[in-house]
Design a protein around this motif. Sequence first.
Motif, PDB file in Angstrom:
ATOM      1  N   LEU A  13     -10.848  -8.404   4.620  1.00  0.00           N
ATOM      2  CA  LEU A  13      -9.623  -7.825   4.058  1.00  0.00           C
ATOM      3  C   LEU A  13      -8.413  -8.694   4.392  1.00  0.00           C
ATOM      4  CD1 LEU A  13     -10.243  -4.052   4.801  1.00  0.00           C
ATOM      5  CD2 LEU A  13     -10.157  -5.126   2.551  1.00  0.00           C
ATOM      6  N   ARG A  14      -8.364  -9.181   5.622  1.00  0.00           N
ATOM      7  CA  ARG A  14      -7.246 -10.057   6.010  1.00  0.00           C
ATOM      8  C   ARG A  14      -7.208 -11.306   5.134  1.00  0.00           C
ATOM      9  NH1 ARG A  14      -7.854  -8.461  11.965  1.00  0.00           N
ATOM     10  NH2 ARG A  14      -5.882  -7.395  12.328  1.00  0.00           N
ATOM     11  N   GLY A  15      -8.382 -11.785   4.729  1.00  0.00           N
ATOM     12  CA  GLY A  15      -8.450 -12.957   3.865  1.00  0.00           C
ATOM     13  C   GLY A  15      -7.894 -12.701   2.470  1.00  0.00           C
ATOM     14  N   LEU A  16      -7.880 -11.442   2.048  1.00  0.00           N
ATOM     15  CA  LEU A  16      -7.375 -11.071   0.725  1.00  0.00           C
ATOM     16  C   LEU A  16      -5.921 -10.608   0.745  1.00  0.00           C
ATOM     17  CD1 LEU A  16     -10.425  -9.047  -0.615  1.00  0.00           C
ATOM     18  CD2 LEU A  16      -9.697 -11.321  -1.334  1.00  0.00           C
ATOM     19  N   GLY A  17      -5.472 -10.183   1.924  1.00  0.00           N
ATOM     20  CA  GLY A  17      -4.155  -9.571   2.001  1.00  0.00           C
ATOM     21  C   GLY A  17      -3.165 -10.387   2.800  1.00  0.00           C
ATOM     22  N   GLU A  18      -2.066  -9.731   3.093  1.00  0.00           N
ATOM     23  CA  GLU A  18      -0.962 -10.353   3.820  1.00  0.00           C
ATOM     24  C   GLU A  18      -0.441  -9.332   4.822  1.00  0.00           C
ATOM     25  OE1 GLU A  18       3.659 -11.601   2.834  1.00  0.00           O
ATOM     26  OE2 GLU A  18       2.418 -10.744   1.270  1.00  0.00           O
ATOM     27  N   ARG A  35       6.057   1.971  -9.128  1.00  0.00           N
ATOM     28  CA  ARG A  35       4.661   2.217  -8.766  1.00  0.00           C
ATOM     29  C   ARG A  35       4.176   1.123  -7.835  1.00  0.00           C
ATOM     30  NH1 ARG A  35       0.108  -0.051 -10.631  1.00  0.00           N
ATOM     31  NH2 ARG A  35       0.264  -1.711 -12.164  1.00  0.00           N
ATOM     32  N   ALA A  36       3.208   1.461  -7.001  1.00  0.00           N
ATOM     33  CA  ALA A  36       2.667   0.503  -6.045  1.00  0.00           C
ATOM     34  C   ALA A  36       1.889  -0.581  -6.781  1.00  0.00           C
ATOM     35  CB  ALA A  36       1.770   1.218  -5.041  1.00  0.00           C
ATOM     36  N   GLU A  37       2.152  -1.819  -6.425  1.00  0.00           N
ATOM     37  CA  GLU A  37       1.430  -2.965  -6.985  1.00  0.00           C
ATOM     38  C   GLU A  37       0.286  -3.383  -6.069  1.00  0.00           C
ATOM     39  OE1 GLU A  37       2.046  -4.401  -9.931  1.00  0.00           O
ATOM     40  OE2 GLU A  37       3.685  -3.005 -10.342  1.00  0.00           O
ATOM     41  N   ARG A  38       0.315  -2.877  -4.838  1.00  0.00           N
ATOM     42  CA  ARG A  38      -0.721  -3.145  -3.849  1.00  0.00           C
ATOM     43  C   ARG A  38      -0.808  -1.932  -2.946  1.00  0.00           C
ATOM     44  NH1 ARG A  38       2.380  -7.840  -0.345  1.00  0.00           N
ATOM     45  NH2 ARG A  38       4.319  -6.680  -0.076  1.00  0.00           N
ATOM     46  N   PHE A  39      -1.827  -1.874  -2.132  1.00  0.00           N
ATOM     47  CA  PHE A  39      -1.944  -0.777  -1.185  1.00  0.00           C
ATOM     48  C   PHE A  39      -1.914  -1.346   0.224  1.00  0.00           C
ATOM     49  CE2 PHE A  39      -6.285  -2.048  -1.982  1.00  0.00           C
ATOM     50  CZ  PHE A  39      -6.999  -1.775  -0.836  1.00  0.00           C
ATOM     51  N   LEU A  67      -2.256   4.051  -2.231  1.00  0.00           N
ATOM     52  CA  LEU A  67      -3.411   3.993  -3.120  1.00  0.00           C
ATOM     53  C   LEU A  67      -3.300   4.926  -4.328  1.00  0.00           C
ATOM     54  CD1 LEU A  67      -5.983   2.414  -3.431  1.00  0.00           C
ATOM     55  CD2 LEU A  67      -7.141   4.099  -2.017  1.00  0.00           C
ATOM     56  N   PRO A  68      -2.850   6.175  -4.173  1.00  0.00           N
ATOM     57  CA  PRO A  68      -2.741   7.036  -5.363  1.00  0.00           C
ATOM     58  C   PRO A  68      -1.823   6.450  -6.439  1.00  0.00           C
ATOM     59  CG  PRO A  68      -2.662   8.383  -3.400  1.00  0.00           C
ATOM     60  CD  PRO A  68      -2.585   6.933  -2.946  1.00  0.00           C
ATOM     61  N   SER A  69      -0.700   5.889  -6.028  1.00  0.00           N
ATOM     62  CA  SER A  69       0.224   5.293  -6.991  1.00  0.00           C
ATOM     63  C   SER A  69      -0.391   4.070  -7.662  1.00  0.00           C
ATOM     64  CB  SER A  69       1.531   4.906  -6.287  1.00  0.00           C
ATOM     65  OG  SER A  69       2.397   4.219  -7.149  1.00  0.00           O
ATOM     66  N   LEU A  70      -1.071   3.257  -6.872  1.00  0.00           N
ATOM     67  CA  LEU A  70      -1.711   2.066  -7.412  1.00  0.00           C
ATOM     68  C   LEU A  70      -2.763   2.433  -8.460  1.00  0.00           C
ATOM     69  CD1 LEU A  70      -2.154  -1.075  -7.127  1.00  0.00           C
ATOM     70  CD2 LEU A  70      -4.008  -0.459  -5.596  1.00  0.00           C
ATOM     71  N   LEU A  71      -3.585   3.419  -8.150  1.00  0.00           N
ATOM     72  CA  LEU A  71      -4.679   3.804  -9.056  1.00  0.00           C
ATOM     73  C   LEU A  71      -4.188   4.543 -10.294  1.00  0.00           C
ATOM     74  CD1 LEU A  71      -7.370   4.945  -6.462  1.00  0.00           C
ATOM     75  CD2 LEU A  71      -7.297   2.804  -7.763  1.00  0.00           C
ATOM     76  N   SER A  72      -3.163   5.374 -10.129  1.00  0.00           N
ATOM     77  CA  SER A  72      -2.682   6.180 -11.259  1.00  0.00           C
ATOM     78  C   SER A  72      -1.667   5.451 -12.129  1.00  0.00           C
ATOM     79  CB  SER A  72      -2.050   7.476 -10.742  1.00  0.00           C
ATOM     80  OG  SER A  72      -0.814   7.199 -10.097  1.00  0.00           O
ATOM     81  N   GLY A  73      -1.017   4.443 -11.546  1.00  0.00           N
ATOM     82  CA  GLY A  73       0.060   3.774 -12.270  1.00  0.00           C
ATOM     83  C   GLY A  73       1.349   4.579 -12.275  1.00  0.00           C
ATOM     84  N   GLU A  74       1.364   5.682 -11.554  1.00  0.00           N
ATOM     85  CA  GLU A  74       2.540   6.553 -11.468  1.00  0.00           C
ATOM     86  C   GLU A  74       3.392   6.173 -10.258  1.00  0.00           C
ATOM     87  OE1 GLU A  74       3.340   9.030 -13.655  1.00  0.00           O
ATOM     88  OE2 GLU A  74       1.635   8.368 -14.860  1.00  0.00           O
ATOM     89  N   PRO A  75       4.653   6.575 -10.242  1.00  0.00           N
ATOM     90  CA  PRO A  75       5.485   6.340  -9.058  1.00  0.00           C
ATOM     91  C   PRO A  75       4.897   7.041  -7.825  1.00  0.00           C
ATOM     92  CG  PRO A  75       6.832   7.008 -10.919  1.00  0.00           C
ATOM     93  CD  PRO A  75       5.398   7.223 -11.322  1.00  0.00           C
ATOM     94  N   LEU A  88       1.413  -3.642   8.776  1.00  0.00           N
ATOM     95  CA  LEU A  88       0.528  -3.267   7.672  1.00  0.00           C
ATOM     96  C   LEU A  88      -0.202  -4.488   7.143  1.00  0.00           C
ATOM     97  CD1 LEU A  88       3.085  -1.146   5.620  1.00  0.00           C
ATOM     98  CD2 LEU A  88       1.371  -0.274   7.222  1.00  0.00           C
ATOM     99  N   LEU A  89      -1.347  -4.241   6.543  1.00  0.00           N
ATOM    100  CA  LEU A  89      -2.035  -5.263   5.777  1.00  0.00           C
ATOM    101  C   LEU A  89      -1.844  -4.882   4.321  1.00  0.00           C
ATOM    102  CD1 LEU A  89      -3.777  -7.796   5.823  1.00  0.00           C
ATOM    103  CD2 LEU A  89      -5.788  -6.325   5.973  1.00  0.00           C
ATOM    104  N   ALA A  90      -1.036  -5.663   3.597  1.00  0.00           N
ATOM    105  CA  ALA A  90      -0.773  -5.419   2.176  1.00  0.00           C
ATOM    106  C   ALA A  90      -1.916  -6.034   1.380  1.00  0.00           C
ATOM    107  CB  ALA A  90       0.561  -6.039   1.784  1.00  0.00           C
ATOM    108  N   LEU A  91      -2.581  -5.207   0.583  1.00  0.00           N
ATOM    109  CA  LEU A  91      -3.803  -5.632  -0.112  1.00  0.00           C
ATOM    110  C   LEU A  91      -3.666  -5.499  -1.623  1.00  0.00           C
ATOM    111  CD1 LEU A  91      -6.133  -3.832   2.379  1.00  0.00           C
ATOM    112  CD2 LEU A  91      -6.130  -6.296   1.973  1.00  0.00           C
ATOM    113  N   PRO A  92      -4.244  -6.462  -2.348  1.00  0.00           N
ATOM    114  CA  PRO A  92      -4.227  -6.375  -3.809  1.00  0.00           C
ATOM    115  C   PRO A  92      -5.275  -5.363  -4.274  1.00  0.00           C
ATOM    116  CG  PRO A  92      -5.476  -8.282  -3.136  1.00  0.00           C
ATOM    117  CD  PRO A  92      -4.906  -7.677  -1.887  1.00  0.00           C
ATOM    118  N   PRO A  93      -5.167  -4.888  -5.512  1.00  0.00           N
ATOM    119  CA  PRO A  93      -6.138  -3.921  -6.039  1.00  0.00           C
ATOM    120  C   PRO A  93      -7.586  -4.405  -5.901  1.00  0.00           C
ATOM    121  CG  PRO A  93      -4.337  -4.199  -7.586  1.00  0.00           C
ATOM    122  CD  PRO A  93      -4.138  -5.203  -6.504  1.00  0.00           C
ATOM    123  N   GLU A  94      -7.809  -5.709  -5.989  1.00  0.00           N
ATOM    124  CA  GLU A  94      -9.177  -6.240  -5.937  1.00  0.00           C
ATOM    125  C   GLU A  94      -9.845  -5.983  -4.582  1.00  0.00           C
ATOM    126  OE1 GLU A  94      -6.452  -9.025  -6.458  1.00  0.00           O
ATOM    127  OE2 GLU A  94      -6.331  -7.604  -8.107  1.00  0.00           O
TER     128      GLU A  94
END
Length: 100
Positions: A13-18, A35-39, A67-75, A88-94
């Motif tokens: 996960l650290r390799g994918l995130g920041e 809306r969240a672009e990452r979780f 995660l709910p905002s990221l998955l739903s696309g809602e605020p 925090l570890l900021a992670l992309p959807p992938e």
Amino acid sequence: MGLELPEPLLEALRGLGEEVFHPEGAEVLSEGGARAERFFLVLEGRAGLYRGGRKALEAGPGEVLGLPSLLSGEPPAFTVRAETPLRLLALPPEALHLLL
């Protein structure tokens, strides 16, 4: 209660995130905002989740934010604020497939 991740998974996960740091009182997500672009995976510290200005929940190490905002696309439904210094570890959807 947070996730207890095995070290190899955490390293993947650290390799994918920041890693990001928020000082006490800083806002991570805003209720009704963009809306969240990452979780986020909480590595250290505590976050308060507020709805309508009132504290509803807390999150600590091993818990996931946004995660709910990221998955739903809602605020975001909550404002997330650092209750203590927050790492925090900021992670992309992938990265989600690694947690599932």
